[in-house]
Design a protein around this motif. Structure first.
Motif, PDB file in Angstrom:
ATOM      1  N   ILE A 125       0.924  -1.214  -0.136  1.00 51.28           N
ATOM      2  CA  ILE A 125       0.023  -0.136  -0.082  1.00 51.28           C
ATOM      3  C   ILE A 125       0.888   1.292  -0.146  1.00 51.28           C
ATOM      4  N   TYR A 126       0.712   2.218  -0.862  1.00 54.54           N
ATOM      5  CA  TYR A 126       1.388   3.430  -1.067  1.00 54.54           C
ATOM      6  C   TYR A 126       0.526   4.545  -0.773  1.00 54.54           C
ATOM      7  N   ARG A 127       0.931   5.486   0.017  1.00 53.32           N
ATOM      8  CA  ARG A 127       0.401   6.716   0.571  1.00 53.32           C
ATOM      9  C   ARG A 127       0.987   7.724  -0.419  1.00 53.32           C
ATOM     10  N   VAL A 128       0.333   8.394  -1.277  1.00 54.02           N
ATOM     11  CA  VAL A 128       0.794   9.583  -2.473  1.00 54.02           C
ATOM     12  C   VAL A 128       0.030  10.619  -2.060  1.00 54.02           C
ATOM     13  N   ARG A 129       0.887  11.641  -1.528  1.00 58.80           N
ATOM     14  CA  ARG A 129       0.340  12.972  -1.154  1.00 58.80           C
ATOM     15  C   ARG A 129       0.241  13.555  -2.509  1.00 58.80           C
ATOM     16  N   THR A 130      -1.391  14.207  -2.497  1.00 61.82           N
ATOM     17  CA  THR A 130      -1.826  14.682  -3.961  1.00 61.82           C
ATOM     18  C   THR A 130      -2.474  16.103  -3.725  1.00 61.82           C
TER      19      THR A 130
END
Length: 76
Positions: free
Chosen positions: A5-10
């Motif tokens: 699981i990757y958390r991508v700040r957007t």
């Protein structure tokens, strides 16, 4: 192969213009800050009377991604 699981700040950036009837720049600024907005899933809106406000905004935001981190939990 296990997936992570990757958390991508957007950031979604909507840019446009409010045309406001006001007596000064500061009053125009205050009106936009206090009476205008945008909500995800909604529309650009204002509580000002139609004769005092107009706007032009793109309906497609600029998308910027930032830091990407890996979550500890894994899925299969």
């Amino acid at each position: 192969m296990k997936k992570r699981i990757y958390r991508v700040r957007t950031r979604y950036i909507f840019e446009g213009v409010f045309e406001v009837s006001a007596e000064s720049r500061e009053e125009a600024r205050k009106k936009v800050i206090q009476d205008c907005g945008l909500v995800m899933g909604g529309n650009v809106h204002s509580t000002l009377p139609d004769e005092e406000i107009n706007w032009a905004f793109s309906t497609h935001p600029e998308v910027r991604t930032g830091r990407i981190t890996i979550q500890e939990k894994q899925t299969e």
